[in-house]
Design a protein around this motif. Structure first.
Motif, PDB file in Angstrom:
ATOM      1  N   GLY A 597       0.930  -1.129  -0.019  1.00 23.96           N
ATOM      2  CA  GLY A 597       0.048  -0.084  -0.063  1.00 23.96           C
ATOM      3  C   GLY A 597       0.895   1.294   0.044  1.00 23.96           C
ATOM      4  O   GLY A 597       0.336   2.387   0.454  1.00 23.96           O
ATOM      5  N   LEU A 598       2.183   1.207  -0.556  1.00 26.58           N
ATOM      6  CA  LEU A 598       2.705   2.415  -0.549  1.00 26.58           C
ATOM      7  C   LEU A 598       2.680   3.199  -1.850  1.00 26.58           C
ATOM      8  O   LEU A 598       1.990   2.655  -2.751  1.00 26.58           O
ATOM      9  N   LYS A 599       3.012   4.393  -1.851  1.00 27.28           N
ATOM     10  CA  LYS A 599       2.907   5.218  -2.959  1.00 27.28           C
ATOM     11  C   LYS A 599       4.065   4.957  -4.001  1.00 27.28           C
ATOM     12  O   LYS A 599       5.130   4.298  -3.754  1.00 27.28           O
ATOM     13  N   LYS A 600       3.350   5.071  -5.265  1.00 22.42           N
ATOM     14  CA  LYS A 600       4.192   4.632  -6.523  1.00 22.42           C
ATOM     15  C   LYS A 600       5.531   5.653  -6.608  1.00 22.42           C
ATOM     16  O   LYS A 600       5.493   6.816  -6.394  1.00 22.42           O
ATOM     17  N   TYR A 601       6.682   5.083  -6.778  1.00 23.96           N
ATOM     18  CA  TYR A 601       7.922   5.614  -7.170  1.00 23.96           C
ATOM     19  C   TYR A 601       8.114   6.801  -6.410  1.00 23.96           C
ATOM     20  O   TYR A 601       8.468   7.850  -6.445  1.00 23.96           O
ATOM     21  N   THR A 602       8.153   6.003  -5.036  1.00 24.06           N
ATOM     22  CA  THR A 602       8.230   7.156  -3.784  1.00 24.06           C
ATOM     23  C   THR A 602       9.392   6.665  -2.871  1.00 24.06           C
ATOM     24  O   THR A 602       9.631   5.203  -2.880  1.00 24.06           O
ATOM     25  N   GLU A 603      10.193   7.220  -2.297  1.00 24.96           N
ATOM     26  CA  GLU A 603      11.219   6.703  -1.572  1.00 24.96           C
ATOM     27  C   GLU A 603      10.616   6.704   0.036  1.00 24.96           C
ATOM     28  O   GLU A 603      10.061   7.704   0.481  1.00 24.96           O
ATOM     29  N   TYR A 604      11.074   5.681   0.639  1.00 25.82           N
ATOM     30  CA  TYR A 604      10.919   5.468   2.036  1.00 25.82           C
ATOM     31  C   TYR A 604      12.304   5.001   2.703  1.00 25.82           C
ATOM     32  O   TYR A 604      13.004   4.420   2.198  1.00 25.82           O
ATOM     33  N   SER A 605      12.251   5.264   4.168  1.00 28.16           N
ATOM     34  CA  SER A 605      13.164   4.882   5.062  1.00 28.16           C
ATOM     35  C   SER A 605      12.475   3.845   6.052  1.00 28.16           C
ATOM     36  O   SER A 605      11.415   3.907   6.497  1.00 28.16           O
ATOM     37  N   PHE A 606      13.188   2.851   6.559  1.00 27.42           N
ATOM     38  CA  PHE A 606      12.993   1.993   7.352  1.00 27.42           C
ATOM     39  C   PHE A 606      14.177   1.651   8.293  1.00 27.42           C
ATOM     40  O   PHE A 606      15.289   1.815   8.249  1.00 27.42           O
ATOM     41  N   ARG A 607      13.472   1.326   9.475  1.00 28.26           N
ATOM     42  CA  ARG A 607      14.436   0.841  10.723  1.00 28.26           C
ATOM     43  C   ARG A 607      13.793   0.067  11.594  1.00 28.26           C
ATOM     44  O   ARG A 607      12.455  -0.251  11.471  1.00 28.26           O
ATOM     45  N   GLN A 654       2.058  20.769 -20.179  1.00 32.12           N
ATOM     46  CA  GLN A 654       3.119  20.705 -18.929  1.00 32.12           C
ATOM     47  C   GLN A 654       3.045  19.451 -18.470  1.00 32.12           C
ATOM     48  O   GLN A 654       1.798  18.748 -18.563  1.00 32.12           O
ATOM     49  N   PRO A 655       4.040  18.912 -17.848  1.00 34.15           N
ATOM     50  CA  PRO A 655       4.198  17.315 -17.320  1.00 34.15           C
ATOM     51  C   PRO A 655       2.837  17.377 -16.155  1.00 34.15           C
ATOM     52  O   PRO A 655       2.318  18.289 -15.475  1.00 34.15           O
ATOM     53  N   PRO A 656       2.552  16.067 -16.005  1.00 27.88           N
ATOM     54  CA  PRO A 656       1.692  15.764 -14.839  1.00 27.88           C
ATOM     55  C   PRO A 656       2.085  16.108 -13.591  1.00 27.88           C
ATOM     56  O   PRO A 656       3.319  16.440 -13.489  1.00 27.88           O
ATOM     57  N   PRO A 657       1.322  16.453 -12.570  1.00 32.37           N
ATOM     58  CA  PRO A 657       1.685  16.846 -11.221  1.00 32.37           C
ATOM     59  C   PRO A 657       2.695  15.599 -10.873  1.00 32.37           C
ATOM     60  O   PRO A 657       2.944  14.363 -11.075  1.00 32.37           O
ATOM     61  N   PRO A 658       3.804  16.181 -10.204  1.00 34.27           N
ATOM     62  CA  PRO A 658       5.025  14.982  -9.628  1.00 34.27           C
ATOM     63  C   PRO A 658       4.460  13.969  -8.944  1.00 34.27           C
ATOM     64  O   PRO A 658       5.164  12.897  -9.101  1.00 34.27           O
ATOM     65  N   ALA A 659       3.449  14.147  -8.029  1.00 32.35           N
ATOM     66  CA  ALA A 659       3.126  13.211  -7.128  1.00 32.35           C
ATOM     67  C   ALA A 659       2.309  11.848  -8.137  1.00 32.35           C
ATOM     68  O   ALA A 659       2.019  10.884  -7.507  1.00 32.35           O
ATOM     69  N   THR A 660       1.893  12.353  -9.180  1.00 32.85           N
ATOM     70  CA  THR A 660       1.201  11.430 -10.197  1.00 32.85           C
ATOM     71  C   THR A 660       2.130  10.845 -11.273  1.00 32.85           C
ATOM     72  O   THR A 660       1.428  10.075 -12.078  1.00 32.85           O
ATOM     73  N   GLN A 661       3.331  11.067 -11.328  1.00 36.28           N
ATOM     74  CA  GLN A 661       3.993  10.703 -12.641  1.00 36.28           C
ATOM     75  C   GLN A 661       4.433   9.343 -12.310  1.00 36.28           C
ATOM     76  O   GLN A 661       4.616   8.510 -13.392  1.00 36.28           O
ATOM     77  N   ASN A 662       4.714   8.783 -11.076  1.00 32.07           N
ATOM     78  CA  ASN A 662       4.951   7.268 -10.757  1.00 32.07           C
ATOM     79  C   ASN A 662       6.021   6.919 -11.596  1.00 32.07           C
ATOM     80  O   ASN A 662       6.321   5.835 -12.022  1.00 32.07           O
ATOM     81  N   GLY A 663       7.247   7.762 -11.913  1.00 27.92           N
ATOM     82  CA  GLY A 663       8.259   7.470 -12.387  1.00 27.92           C
ATOM     83  C   GLY A 663       8.876   8.534 -13.340  1.00 27.92           C
ATOM     84  O   GLY A 663       8.404   9.672 -13.227  1.00 27.92           O
ATOM     85  N   GLN A 664      10.079   8.428 -13.971  1.00 24.96           N
ATOM     86  CA  GLN A 664      10.699   9.172 -15.073  1.00 24.96           C
ATOM     87  C   GLN A 664       9.863   9.261 -16.176  1.00 24.96           C
ATOM     88  O   GLN A 664       9.557   8.364 -16.830  1.00 24.96           O
ATOM     89  N   ILE A 665       9.446  10.424 -16.529  1.00 26.48           N
ATOM     90  CA  ILE A 665       8.559  10.682 -17.764  1.00 26.48           C
ATOM     91  C   ILE A 665       9.585  10.509 -19.155  1.00 26.48           C
ATOM     92  O   ILE A 665      10.437  11.267 -19.105  1.00 26.48           O
ATOM     93  N   THR A 666       9.203   9.713 -19.977  1.00 30.59           N
ATOM     94  CA  THR A 666      10.166   9.366 -20.859  1.00 30.59           C
ATOM     95  C   THR A 666       9.593   9.805 -22.364  1.00 30.59           C
ATOM     96  O   THR A 666      10.373   9.959 -23.141  1.00 30.59           O
TER      97      THR A 666
END
Length: 1407
Positions: A597-607, A654-666
């Motif tokens: 259930g995490l967000k796509k193409y988003t960085e997370y930290s774990f401990r 213009q590109p989609p909003p950053p939160a919805t790009q889900n990766g690098q726009i090619t």
């Protein structure tokens, strides 16, 4: 008392001005809780921060016994603070102290410093303390008062000897404090120090290049307030050079030193040996240039002085002594320290009781400073509630009212100390507003108790069972401690909180209070909880790893902790999205877990934290991982269509909003279709970096639908909605020029004319713009071009009451169309009629849509970097929320704000902002915006301006040239021009030069030059050696690139007749001839350079005339006096020779004849001299003639020999190639020159060169005049001017000089300088040349000569040499020869010719 009054006066004055400066320069208080304006609540009382700070703080001071000392201190506050002093941490009682007293401004005055071996009451550390009642206390920096001790010699001078030319040292080392009080005596007389004899910082005396006068008895004296202390006396013997070699030895070697930034340092280095050694220095294996550097100075003996030390000066220094036979070296380390300096000072803080605050303090220094905190003058001792966090910050936990006051951060290291402070104000809680307050929270319990944290939970108050809008504050304290801390819930409705950082096995008291919009309610009953005792907890889990399993899931794995007491019961995995502060956790019983259930193409930290029976253990380090990419979730934004012509449309997005790009726009997928045929869809792909695309090949007058979708590596995302646009029916024609504009209207104002127009009636021809021409009486004086969308223009900066003609032409790429003319008269200055704006309506103009678009407003330029500016604007034709819903787009244009630059760059945008990149650094730009919708466009908006930030130069200095300095072959001059892309103000240049073009750049010699210089001299180069030069520019942002290497070879020998690279040197050597300058050469009229290169402008002509007349009058008076004297001494022999002269020159009388009119002196009435050629000679280098002219003895003026050097000095200020008028004027100021340089040439010079007197002499002419001069030092003979003129006239047709005197041969000479000894010639028969010849070995940059020939010509001057007067028989023979050579009629005819020429010259100069 007088000293005290002077000190008070000085301190009061300095304090006043420093107070003013500090008041103006104090920073404004910061906002929010660290602000000058407290948080406002209804009914709360306002308290503001009180300015309270030091104007002057004491500094370290060195004193001597018995002297008076002032330690300055002054503080500012309202009301005035009370000043006290501490010494060594203890307050001084100044009331009953006779020697120490407090001055009116707060400074401490010590009238008589006491210091002895066992009693040092005044030496120590002093601190100024300022207090304001009911406000607080601040303390100053600590200052050290050092009293110079009793003189004691660590070493004393010893008898020694030194060979002449070598160096010697005499030791006298004392305590460092006493060095300023050391002086030296030689033979009991004070020794004067100079560049050859210096005193080192240790007190040691260094004598370099010893001479016989340096021998004698030496001693050093220390005078530090008491009786002077004398060292032993030692004799220094100076021995003659023995003629043999001796080994090199160091008399004084450098030792490692520590200095503070800004101080000066001397690295001693003295060597002795035969031959005498030379000293050079290196730093970190890089040679130091002590000759051209202002920072580095080589002192006597070879010691190195470095002024204004910086951190860059730290390093290892090598002293190298070399005498040709051997080389020795010594080294020393220089360490540079820095006093503490604040990078971030504490700021004032507002807070409420029970809150936690942090005073920030960031310092730097070398060595690293230690930091301590002071509150109201007392040291803050770290405790549970006062903690030092992040090295230097002070954290105060659980504020109470007594915490109010002034807090100071004091930084200290070995070099010094500094302080900075801030004020803390505790605010009262605002009284509750009218309305119900919540009751006490219910059922407060500790749901989790550990060793260092407790988790509390509770239920909502009975007064508000739902409690969705309630917030809670948890107050807690240690049992028995009055200081209470508070922890607030993170969001409304939350009914739990975890209290961290508690102490194990400690009892804490907790209470909870609820707040609603009206205020805080009742407090819950106190809850007593004891934390768990400290036990062995698990360590961190090793080898934690995380990897993305899908776009929405990440798997984390780890291993069992290596340490722990008992079996691990479970693990807790914490994770958090990068960039947020909300951490989530999940319980895990195994060694791995997958979080979904995490967000796509988003960085997370774990401990991971391991738990055993005692509780949680130590957490692992964070690991970060990004979820996998996916197709975009949203479509591209701000899709807009721009119809270009009948067959093409430009799509912008213009590109989609950053939160919805889900990766690098090619890339982007564009789909379009005809509106009438929806099934036939065309696709095109564009790269992901693009945000626009031109679609071509469309049908005319057809409606098309367009949509765009974004792509990632995973696929295509959702597309935009279909957007429609219709192509034009037909394209505009650009095969011909536009037609005439349909109307032109002008409205004159005082200094401007408003021009308005309508476009041509034929709208089918392309119009690229309009050209407006205007001028007084003619429209062709000025032309301005404007954009095709513009319909009016204001012509500025016109003259009032003037008739202007104005023309307007439309133009396109083919050319300009037919002009339309109009005229207008600007209003007079007195016209005060109201200026009204108007709009021209042209109903007959076929505009497709008469409704114009409104231009954008509020255009702003925000500078982001050296090449980027963001442009923002507003569109009043949009709704209030400024949301674009139609197909309009905006065009941004920009250009540099240079009048000559009319070329704009354009870009389209579909939002209300645009990022302009690729700009030049440190350049002013202007921006404007227009809006377009279909074929409707607005005019350009008001312009906005912005200057990009500076950047390091991106191009090297240009036009680098290297030339040899005239007369100094070992010196070259480097010239250059600033870089074309300086990107800021040039602050300096660095010249690199080397004999090896391929050498590493750190091996090149460097020469720094200040930024306002474009030329530099480099001296002492090796002869006949190729050198390579590079230049590098710098500005405030850094260094630019280096220029290409320029090669230059120094000349082969130190000769004065050649310039390097086969150029004429200008110092013509013996027998040299200067080249002809050509017939087209025109001498410059400006003044030339002085000997030192300073430009000298020519004197004003009226000033010259005054000088000339003055010199002439004085000369006539002196001539008359001397003539009378000489006449009385005339002998019969002299009369005989005078008679011979009369037979040549005509029978006129030399004295006593009133009918003889004295002719004008040539040097006074110089305007009557004209130099013209009689005939042009084909020979480019005719022979030059040395021409002494006979002159009446009454016109002789004796001149002192000493004047020759003075004349030479003044003459150099006017050297250069000038017209003959300038030369003659100058000659008038030089009326008393003993010699004349007279070049003869029939061809004008070909090039500008320096003239230097030749050492060659011309052979004597076969016939001489009757009158001769004394012998020249060279013993050369002198030729007759007249004879040479006759011979050259017949032989080579050389030009001659024509003089018009009142009587023949009475005015063409200047007085001669009499020889220093008794005269060996007849004073009645002088012969004086026209111009002085300087010393032969003196290089002259440019010698002006009164050329008897064509005006404005320069020839190498030949010396007019003057032989000794011959004996009587020889003189008689010469007179007879002259008599037979020339008849009086011929001379009279020649003089008549000269008279006519002088008239012409007089007419020219007066005109």
């Amino acid at each position: 008392m007088a000293a005290e009054r002077g000190a008070r006066r000085l301190l009061s004055t300095s304090s006043f001005w420093l107070c003013c400066l500090l008041l103006l320069g104090r920073p404004a208080p910061t906002a929010a809780a660290r602000s000058g304006s407290p948080p406002q609540s209804p009914g709360s009382s306002i308290r503001t921060f009180t300015p309270f700070y030091f104007l002057v703080e004491p500094v370290d001071t060195l004193s001597v016994r018995g002297s008076s000392v002032i330690l300055n201190c002054s503080a500012y506050s309202e009301p005035s603070p009370k000043i006290e002093w501490k010494k060594d941490g203890t307050f001084l009682n100044l009331v009953s102290d006779d020697r120490r007293q407090l001055l009116s401004d707060g400074s401490l005055f010590i009238s008589n410093v006491v210091h002895s071996k066992h009693n040092k009451p005044d030496e120590g550390y002093y601190q100024c303390v300022a207090t304001v009642e009911s406000l607080g206390t601040i303390v100053s920096r600590t200052a050290k008062l050092t009293v110079a001790g009793l003189p004691r010699f660590a070493s004393q001078p010893e008898p020694s000897s030194v060979y002449a030319g070598n160096s010697a040292i005499l030791n006298c080392e004392v305590n460092v404090d006493l060095v300023p009080f050391v002086r030296w005596e030689q033979n009991r007389q004070p020794l004067l120090l100079d560049d050859r004899v210096i005193k080192l910082p240790s007190g040691t005396l260094v004598i370099s290049n010893a001479t016989e006068g340096d021998g004698g008895l030496y001693r050093c004296i220390v005078e530090s307030g008491g009786p002077p202390k004398y060292s032993d006396e030692a004799e220094l013997k100076v021995l003659p050079d023995p003629g043999f070699t001796s080994n090199l030895v160091f008399l004084k070697q450098p030792s490692s030193l520590v200095r503070v930034i800004g101080q000066s340092v001397v690295l001693p280095c003295v060597a002795s040996g035969l031959p005498t050694p030379t000293i050079r220095w290196m730093k970190n294996e890089e040679a130091l240039d002590t000759e051209s550097s202002e920072k580095l100075v080589l002192l006597a003996g070879g010691s190195l002085e470095i002024s204004d030390v910086t951190e860059d000066d730290a390093g290892t220094y090598f002293c190298i002594a070399d005498n040709g036979n051997e080389t020795i070296e010594a080294q020393a380390e220089l360490t540079v320290q820095a006093q503490p300096e604040f990078l971030k000072q504490p700021t004032n803080i507002y807070a409420h009781e029970s809150m936690d605050i942090v005073f920030e303090c960031e310092v730097t220094g070398k060595p690293t400073p230690t930091v301590k905190w002071v509150k109201n003058g007392d040291m803050v001792i770290p405790s549970d509630y006062f903690k030092i966090v992040k090295e230097h910050n002070l954290q105060v936990l659980g504020l109470v009212k007594s915490d109010e006051g002034f807090y100071q951060c004091i930084a200290e290291n070995d070099v010094g100390n500094a302080q900075a402070g801030a004020q803390l104000i505790i605010l009262e809680h605002a009284p509750a507003t009218t309305g119900p307050l919540p009751s006490a929270p219910r059922d407060v319990v500790a749901s989790l108790v550990s060793t260092r944290f407790i988790k509390l939970t509770w239920r909502t108050p009975a007064s508000d069972p739902h409690g969705d809008n309630l917030t809670y504050s948890v107050f807690y304290t240690k049992e028995g401690i009055a200081r209470e801390r508070v922890e607030n819930t993170s969001r409304p409705g939350e009914m739990q909180v975890t209290i961290q950082n508690l102490m194990p096995a400690t009892v804490y008291i907790f209470r909870v209070m609820a707040q609603n919009k009206h205020g805080s309610g009742e407090s819950s009953a106190p809850l007593r909880v004891e934390t768990q005792p400290e036990v062995q907890l698990p360590g961190p889990a090793p080898n934690i790893r995380a990897y993305a399993a899908s776009p929405t899931s990440i798997t984390v794995s780890w291993e069992t902790p290596l340490s722990g007491n008992g079996e691990i019961q479970n693990y807790k995995l914490y994770y958090m999205e990068k960039g947020t502060d909300k951490e989530q956790d999940v319980d895990v019983s195994s060694h791995s877990h997958t979080i979904n259930g995490l967000k796509k193409y988003t960085e997370y930290s774990f401990r991971v934290v391991a738990y055993n029976r005692h509780g949680p253990g130590v957490s692992t380090e964070d690991v970060a991982v990004r979820t996998l990419s996916d197709v975009p979730n949203a479509a591209p934004q701000n899709l807009s269509l721009e119809v270009r012509n009948s067959k093409s449309v430009v799509i912008h997005w213009q590109p989609p909003p950053p939160a919805t790009q889900n990766g690098q726009i090619t890339g982007y997928k564009i789909r379009y279709r005809k509106a009438s045929r929806k099934s036939d869809v065309t696709e095109t792909l564009v790269p992901g970096t693009q945000s626009s695309q031109l679609i071509e090949g469309l049908d005319r007058g057809t409606e098309y639908n367009f949509r765009v979708a974004a792509l990632t590596v995973n696929g295509t995302g959702p597309a935009t909605d279909w957007l429609s646009a219709e192509t034009f029916e037909s394209d505009l024609d650009e095969t011909r020029v536009p037609e005439v504009p349909s109307s032109l209207h002008v409205r004159p104002l005082v200094t401007s004319i408003v021009v308005s127009w309508t476009p041509p009636e034929n709208q089918n021809i392309v119009v690229r713009g309009y050209a407006i021409g205007y001028g007084i009486g003619s429209p062709h004086a000025q032309t301005i071009k404007v954009d095709y969308k513009q319909r009016y223009y204001t012509i500025e900066n016109l003259d009032p009451s003037s008739h202007y003609v104005i023309t307007l032409k439309a133009f396109n790429n083919v050319g300009e169309g037919i002009p339309l003319y109009e005229s207008a008269v600007t209003r007079p200055h007195t016209d005060t009629s109201e200026v009204d704006l108007f709009v021209i309506n042209a109903p007959y103009t076929p505009v497709p849509d008469p409704t114009p678009m409104m231009p954008p407003v509020g255009v702003q330029a925000s500078i982001l970097s050296h090449d980027t500016i963001r442009i923002t604007w507003a569109d009043n034709s949009l709704p209030k929320h400024q949301k674009i819903t139609d197909s309009r787009y905006y065009t941004v244009r920009w250009k540099t704000n240079i009048p000559a630059n009319t070329k704009y760059k354009n870009a389209n945008a579909t939002t209300l902002s645009y990022l302009v990149t690729g700009l030049k650094a440190n350049t002013l730009y202007e921006f404007s915006v227009m809006v377009t919708k279909g074929r409707r466009s607005s005019t350009w908006s008001m312009t906005a301006h912005g200057t990009t930030f500076e950047y390091a130069p991106t191009s090297p200095p240009k036009d680098v040239t290297v030339v040899s300095k005239e007369g100094k072959p070992r010196t070259i001059i480097v010239n250059w021009q600033p870089p074309s892309e300086a990107n800021g103000k040039i602050t300096g240049y660095i010249i690199y030069y080397s004999t090896d073009v391929n050498a590493e750049i750190h091996d090149w010699v460097i020469e720094p030059v200040v930024g306002n210089r474009l030329t530099h001299q480099i001296q002492e180069l090796t002869l006949d050696t190729p050198y390579y030069f590079k230049i590098q520019a710098r500005n405030s942002k850094g260094m630019g690139p280096m220029s290409e290497a320029v090669q230059f070879r120094t000349p082969k020998a130190d000769s004065s007749d050649k310039m390097p690279n086969d150029q004429a040197s200008g110092s013509a050597g013996k027998g040299s001839r200067l080249p002809d300058l050509g017939s087209d050469y025109k001498p410059p009229m400006s003044g030339s350079n002085s000997p030192h290169g300073s430009p000298t402008s020519p004197l004003d002509s009226s000033m010259l005339l005054v000088i000339i007349v003055s010199v002439g009058v004085v000369t006539i008076v002196v001539v008359v006096v001397i003539a009378v004297f000489c006449t009385r001494r005339t002998t019969s022999h002299q009369k005989k020779k005078r008679a011979a002269c009369k037979s040549v020159n005509g029978s006129h009388k030399y004295k006593g004849n009133s009918k003889d009119v004295k002719p004008p002196d040539l040097w006074i009435h110089h305007e009557r001299l004209e130099l013209k050629p009689i005939d042009k000679s084909p020979d480019p280098n005719p022979i030059m003639t040395d021409t002494p002219i006979p002159r009446n003895s009454q016109d002789i003026t004796p001149v002192d020999n000493s004047m020759d050097s003075n004349i030479h000095q003044r003459r150099n200020s006017y050297r250069g190639h000038e017209s003959e008028d300038s030369m003659s004027t100058l000659a008038g100021r030089r009326g008393m020159r003993p010699k004349m340089m007279m070049p003869f040439d029939s061809q004008p010079p070909q090039q500008s060169v320096r003239n230097t007197p030749s050492t060659d002499t011309m052979p004597a002419s076969s016939s001489q005049t009757c009158c001769t001069d004394h012998q020249d030092p060279e013993g050369a003979t002198s030729s007759s001017y007249l004879a040479s003129s006759q011979e050259e006239d017949s032989g080579q047709s050389l030009p001659t000089a024509h003089v018009r005197p009142s009587h023949p041969l009475k005015s063409f000479a200047v007085p001669a300088i009499p020889p220093p000894g008794p005269p060996t010639y007849d004073p009645a028969l002088p012969s004086t040349p026209l111009l002085s010849q300087q010393a032969l070995n003196h290089h002259i940059h440019s010698v002006k000569t009164a050329s008897i020939g064509t005006l404005g010509r320069s020839r190498p001057p030949m010396p007019v040499v003057v032989p000794s007067a011959p004996d009587v028989q020889e003189t008689t023979r010469m007179l007879e020869d002259s008599e037979s050579s020339y008849e009086p009629d011929e001379l009279t005819k020649e003089m008549a010719h000269l008279e006519g020429l002088m008239k012409d010259l007089n007419a020219i100069t007066t005109a």
